[in-house]
Design a protein around this motif. Structure first.
Motif, PDB file in Angstrom:
ATOM      1  N   ILE A  90       0.857  -1.182   0.000  1.00 27.45           N
ATOM      2  CA  ILE A  90       0.000   0.000   0.000  1.00 27.45           C
ATOM      3  C   ILE A  90       0.892   1.231   0.000  1.00 27.45           C
ATOM      4  CG2 ILE A  90      -0.191   0.049   2.538  1.00 27.45           C
ATOM      5  CD1 ILE A  90      -3.078   1.099   2.096  1.00 27.45           C
ATOM      6  N   ASN A  91       0.508   2.241  -0.767  1.00 28.60           N
ATOM      7  CA  ASN A  91       1.319   3.451  -0.903  1.00 28.60           C
ATOM      8  C   ASN A  91       0.455   4.688  -0.715  1.00 28.60           C
ATOM      9  OD1 ASN A  91       2.688   1.255  -2.570  1.00 28.60           O
ATOM     10  ND2 ASN A  91       4.280   2.812  -2.536  1.00 28.60           N
ATOM     11  N   PHE A  92       1.045   5.701  -0.123  1.00 24.40           N
ATOM     12  CA  PHE A  92       0.381   6.992   0.025  1.00 24.40           C
ATOM     13  C   PHE A  92       1.329   8.069  -0.496  1.00 24.40           C
ATOM     14  CE2 PHE A  92      -0.233  10.948   2.404  1.00 24.40           C
ATOM     15  CZ  PHE A  92      -1.555  11.217   2.082  1.00 24.40           C
ATOM     16  N   ALA A  93       0.795   8.955  -1.351  1.00 27.32           N
ATOM     17  CA  ALA A  93       1.627  10.024  -1.928  1.00 27.32           C
ATOM     18  C   ALA A  93       0.908  11.357  -1.795  1.00 27.32           C
ATOM     19  CB  ALA A  93       1.947   9.734  -3.384  1.00 27.32           C
ATOM     20  N   LEU A  94       1.693  12.395  -1.626  1.00 27.81           N
ATOM     21  CA  LEU A  94       1.169  13.755  -1.566  1.00 27.81           C
ATOM     22  C   LEU A  94       1.872  14.580  -2.638  1.00 27.81           C
ATOM     23  CD1 LEU A  94      -0.664  15.748  -0.058  1.00 27.81           C
ATOM     24  CD2 LEU A  94       1.295  16.306   1.394  1.00 27.81           C
ATOM     25  N   ARG A  95       1.074  15.076  -3.600  1.00 29.15           N
ATOM     26  CA  ARG A  95       1.635  15.830  -4.728  1.00 29.15           C
ATOM     27  C   ARG A  95       1.266  17.302  -4.601  1.00 29.15           C
ATOM     28  NH1 ARG A  95      -0.632  13.757 -10.025  1.00 29.15           N
ATOM     29  NH2 ARG A  95       0.734  11.985  -9.556  1.00 29.15           N
ATOM     30  N   ARG A  96       2.231  18.157  -4.846  1.00 30.81           N
ATOM     31  CA  ARG A  96       1.989  19.602  -4.815  1.00 30.81           C
ATOM     32  C   ARG A  96       2.500  20.238  -6.102  1.00 30.81           C
ATOM     33  NH1 ARG A  96       2.962  23.907  -0.061  1.00 30.81           N
ATOM     34  NH2 ARG A  96       0.837  23.188   0.315  1.00 30.81           N
ATOM     35  N   VAL A  97       1.632  20.992  -6.744  1.00 29.66           N
ATOM     36  CA  VAL A  97       2.029  21.770  -7.916  1.00 29.66           C
ATOM     37  C   VAL A  97       2.636  23.070  -7.414  1.00 29.66           C
ATOM     38  CG1 VAL A  97       1.252  22.878 -10.032  1.00 29.66           C
ATOM     39  CG2 VAL A  97       0.196  20.733  -9.301  1.00 29.66           C
ATOM     40  N   THR A  98       3.926  23.217  -7.576  1.00 28.37           N
ATOM     41  CA  THR A  98       4.629  24.382  -7.033  1.00 28.37           C
ATOM     42  C   THR A  98       4.484  25.614  -7.911  1.00 28.37           C
ATOM     43  OG1 THR A  98       6.668  23.605  -8.085  1.00 28.37           O
ATOM     44  CG2 THR A  98       6.292  22.957  -5.790  1.00 28.37           C
ATOM     45  N   SER A  99       4.373  25.392  -9.227  1.00 30.16           N
ATOM     46  CA  SER A  99       4.216  26.511 -10.159  1.00 30.16           C
ATOM     47  C   SER A  99       3.748  25.934 -11.487  1.00 30.16           C
ATOM     48  CB  SER A  99       5.546  27.257 -10.343  1.00 30.16           C
ATOM     49  OG  SER A  99       6.490  26.439 -11.005  1.00 30.16           O
ATOM     50  N   ALA A 100       3.612  26.813 -12.475  1.00 27.09           N
ATOM     51  CA  ALA A 100       3.230  26.343 -13.809  1.00 27.09           C
ATOM     52  C   ALA A 100       4.335  25.513 -14.445  1.00 27.09           C
ATOM     53  CB  ALA A 100       2.891  27.530 -14.700  1.00 27.09           C
ATOM     54  N   LYS A 101       5.526  25.556 -13.857  1.00 28.72           N
ATOM     55  CA  LYS A 101       6.662  24.844 -14.440  1.00 28.72           C
ATOM     56  C   LYS A 101       6.996  23.528 -13.748  1.00 28.72           C
ATOM     57  CE  LYS A 101       9.087  28.887 -16.285  1.00 28.72           C
ATOM     58  NZ  LYS A 101      10.378  29.612 -16.325  1.00 28.72           N
ATOM     59  N   GLY A 102       6.398  23.238 -12.609  1.00 23.57           N
ATOM     60  CA  GLY A 102       6.821  22.015 -11.947  1.00 23.57           C
ATOM     61  C   GLY A 102       5.928  21.570 -10.818  1.00 23.57           C
TER      62      GLY A 102
ATOM     63  N   LEU B 276       5.795  13.421  -2.578  1.00 24.84           N
ATOM     64  CA  LEU B 276       6.364  12.583  -1.532  1.00 24.84           C
ATOM     65  C   LEU B 276       5.574  11.291  -1.448  1.00 24.84           C
ATOM     66  CD1 LEU B 276       7.037  15.112   1.381  1.00 24.84           C
ATOM     67  CD2 LEU B 276       8.757  13.840   0.081  1.00 24.84           C
ATOM     68  N   GLU B 277       6.278  10.159  -1.345  1.00 21.19           N
ATOM     69  CA  GLU B 277       5.607   8.858  -1.353  1.00 21.19           C
ATOM     70  C   GLU B 277       6.066   8.024  -0.152  1.00 21.19           C
ATOM     71  OE1 GLU B 277       4.905   5.044  -4.378  1.00 21.19           O
ATOM     72  OE2 GLU B 277       6.450   6.549  -4.801  1.00 21.19           O
ATOM     73  N   PHE B 278       5.091   7.360   0.484  1.00 23.51           N
ATOM     74  CA  PHE B 278       5.358   6.447   1.597  1.00 23.51           C
ATOM     75  C   PHE B 278       4.643   5.137   1.296  1.00 23.51           C
ATOM     76  CE2 PHE B 278       5.001  10.817   3.045  1.00 23.51           C
ATOM     77  CZ  PHE B 278       6.228  11.011   3.682  1.00 23.51           C
ATOM     78  N   GLY B 279       5.340   4.026   1.529  1.00 16.79           N
ATOM     79  CA  GLY B 279       4.734   2.740   1.228  1.00 16.79           C
ATOM     80  C   GLY B 279       5.191   1.648   2.169  1.00 16.79           C
ATOM     81  N   ALA B 280       4.436   0.547   2.193  1.00 16.14           N
ATOM     82  CA  ALA B 280       4.781  -0.609   3.019  1.00 16.14           C
ATOM     83  C   ALA B 280       4.140  -1.837   2.405  1.00 16.14           C
ATOM     84  CB  ALA B 280       4.302  -0.417   4.452  1.00 16.14           C
TER      85      ALA B 280
END
Length: 588
Positions: free
Chosen positions: A224-236, A240-244
């Motif tokens: 099982i995996n949990f990820a948190l995605r953040r759009v920092t700007s229009a360019k990128g 962060l991913e955690f799994g077990a």
């Protein structure tokens, strides 16, 4: 200044009239006529930005023509005179809305419902149409953000591996006395299930939860995996991913994406896998560049358990997809070339083939995929390789779900296995398509059309009666137009039909659904010319939709310079007449 449109529309629709009570004229239809008469830039009421940008001069010209057409003094019959009076008033009211920048901006954004809404007095008169549109777009963005927060975007894959080698590679004769050995043994030897969902937290943050289960030959595990995605700007963006999992220890990962230039981007993926053998670090970096409009080049470096360097070039066009790749790594090094041809048909048929050669052997793969319904794509591929043998891979994509069935037929290169793997799926597909898929899709389409007809039956009846009333009012104007055109050997519409035509002999059972639009088309003739822009003809004066949801055409038989011409145009196709190419060859 308060807008008075609501009051006059309200009073108009609530005025009793024995002739019009069953079929009250429609404000939007009159606006449609204003914008679709020759002289305006677009035939269509609210048909995109072009239709909304008609100039004041074009609107004035259309307004004058409609006033002449519907003027009550031009009709002696009491019923026609009353009908003309009502339409004449509606033309005037619609023109008042369109000629005022404030009310026109409100209508363009919110439609007729916006004009009927109370509270527009809060909008200051000094606000420009652009400012009103900007405010509306802001509200739209907020609404989309709320919808985004409720969307989970589920994605899933189910893979079932099947061992069918007993079909082509049976045991020796001494084993035939084993119970049940008279029939080939087909087994499921591996399965894999994965699922992921996304939960937007804010406009720039998204949480992703995914999990997978796998089993092969009686042994399996899951993660099982949990990820948190953040759009920092229009360019990128960063993730962060955690799994077990039960077979692997905890996993920590970091993904980064960045546009370096408008034509170049980089992706980096770092991971730390904890296990009983210690910490296993991994790093993957991909650098990509757009070589031209349709071609992208990739450079990939992977360091860790299976280190490798890979370079590839991918060219994707409307009709083809081409990939060439080279990898040097441990334990696999290979060269790959693949090509996919995209047919421009309704079923989005694709045929593909690839060749992959490396230290592990050589594999040739070929196959095809085709859309079988609105949300489903079915594909099959045959893989022939040394030492892998022959396999058949069947894949079904249903919306965001993928079902994959790799069927291993033989460990050897047997011509019979290649033949049946190629021909078998084709025969099965065409049989199913003819006996099951085709009838089912036709029944579904007919059911949707029937439902659409039922929901619009009252509206279509009203449009039909309004079109017939408009045609009656056009008679006198058409008579004068024909006299003027005849005097200069100009454009005369002999016959015109609009609707569904059945020309295919295989569709003889289908009914022809057309209406006579000779008079409305002749009314649109100006200076021996008729120009219909790229929009549905159902919105033209005197027209209505005789077959909702079905393909429609406009067929015109006309006379120009004393010679007969004929043309058939698609519903949304631009039509300009007269044309030399429409001339009927009487010699033939």
């Amino acid at each position: 200044m308060k807008i008075a449109i609501h009051s006059f529309i309200h009073s108009f629709f609530h005025t009793e009239n024995p002739i019009l009570q069953a079929t009250p004229p429609d404000f939007e239809d009159i606006g449609n006529e204003l914008r679709s008469f020759p002289g305006t830039s677009q035939s269509g009421w609210g048909k995109g930005e072009e239709g909304r940008q008609a100039s004041s001069e074009e609107l004035k010209a259309a307004y004058r023509r409609l006033c002449m057409l519907y003027h009550p003094d031009k009709h002696r019959d009491p019923e026609l005179k009353l009908q003309a009076e009502r339409l004449f008033n509606l033309v005037h009211q619609a023109y008042e809305v369109l000629s005022d920048p404030q009310t026109r901006a409100i209508y363009d954004i919110y439609g007729k419902r916006g004009l009927e809404m109370e509270g527009w007095e809060v909008v200051e008169r000094r606000r420009t149409p652009a400012e009103i549109r900007e405010e509306f777009e802001r509200l739209q963005r907020e609404r989309e953000e709320r919808r985004l927060q409720q969307r989970t975007n589920p994605k899933g894959t189910i893979s079932v591996g099947i061992d069918a080698t007993d079909l082509f590679d049976r045991y020796e004769e001494e084993y035939e006395d084993v119970s049940g050995s008279g029939f080939p043994q087909i087994e499921i030897n591996k399965m894999h299930i994965s699922q992921s969902i996304e939960a937007p937290l804010t406009a720039s943050d998204t949480a992703i939860l995914s999990g997978s289960l796998s089993t092969q030959n009686g042994n399996g595990g899951g993660s099982i995996n949990f990820a948190l995605r953040r759009v920092t700007s229009a360019k990128g963006w960063g993730e962060l991913e955690f799994g077990a999992g039960d077979l692997q220890g905890p996993l920590f990962g970091l993904k980064l994406f960045r546009n370096l230039t408008p034509r170049c981007f980089v992706t980096t993926n770092c991971a730390l896998q904890f296990s009983s053998r210690g910490i296993r670090p991994g790093l993957t970096t991909v650098l990509a560049r757009n070589l031209d409009k349709n071609t992208v080049g990739y450079l990939q470096w992977r360091w860790g358990i299976q280190s490798a360097m890979n370079t590839s070039i991918v060219r994707d066009t409307k009709t083809s997809h081409f990939t060439v790749a080279l990898q040097l790594g441990i334990p696999h090094s290979f060269a790959l070339i693949s090509y996919q041809h995209k047919f421009q048909d309704d079923d989005q048929t694709r045929v593909k083939g690839s060749l992959k050669a490396g230290f592990f052997g050589t594999v040739v793969e070929y196959g095809a995929e085709r859309k079988i319904s609105r949300h489903s794509v079915l594909g099959a591929a045959v893989s022939v390789g040394v030492p892998q043998g022959v396999s058949l891979k069947v894949k079904l994509n249903r919306a965001s779900q993928t079902y994959f069935f790799p069927i291993h037929l033989t460990d050897q290169l047997l011509p019979s296995a290649v033949f049946y793997a190629t021909v078998g799926p084709l025969v099965l597909y065409f049989a199913l398509h003819r006996l099951v898929i085709g009838p089912y899709l036709r029944a579904q389409k007919e059911k949707e059309l029937e439902k659409q007809r039922e929901s619009t039956a009252t509206d279509i009846l009203q449009k039909k009666q309004e079109a017939e009333a408009a045609v009656q009012l056009m008679q006198e104007s058409v008579r004068r137009i024909i006299e003027a055109e005849e005097s200069r050997m100009g454009l005369i519409i002999v016959n015109a039909w609009y609707g569904k035509f059945v020309n295919d002999k295989s569709k003889k059972s289908e009914k022809v659904k057309v209406i006579d639009v000779t008079v409305p088309l002749q009314c649109l003739v100006k200076d021996s010319k008729l120009i219909l822009t790229e929009a549905s003809k159902a919105g033209l004066p005197g027209f209505y939709d005789p077959c909702v949801g079905e393909e429609k055409n406009l067929k015109v038989l006309y006379q120009f310079r004393g010679v007969l011409h004929q043309v058939m145009a698609l519903d949304s196709e631009t039509l300009r007449i007269p044309k030399q190419s429409h001339r009927i060859d009487t010699d033939g």
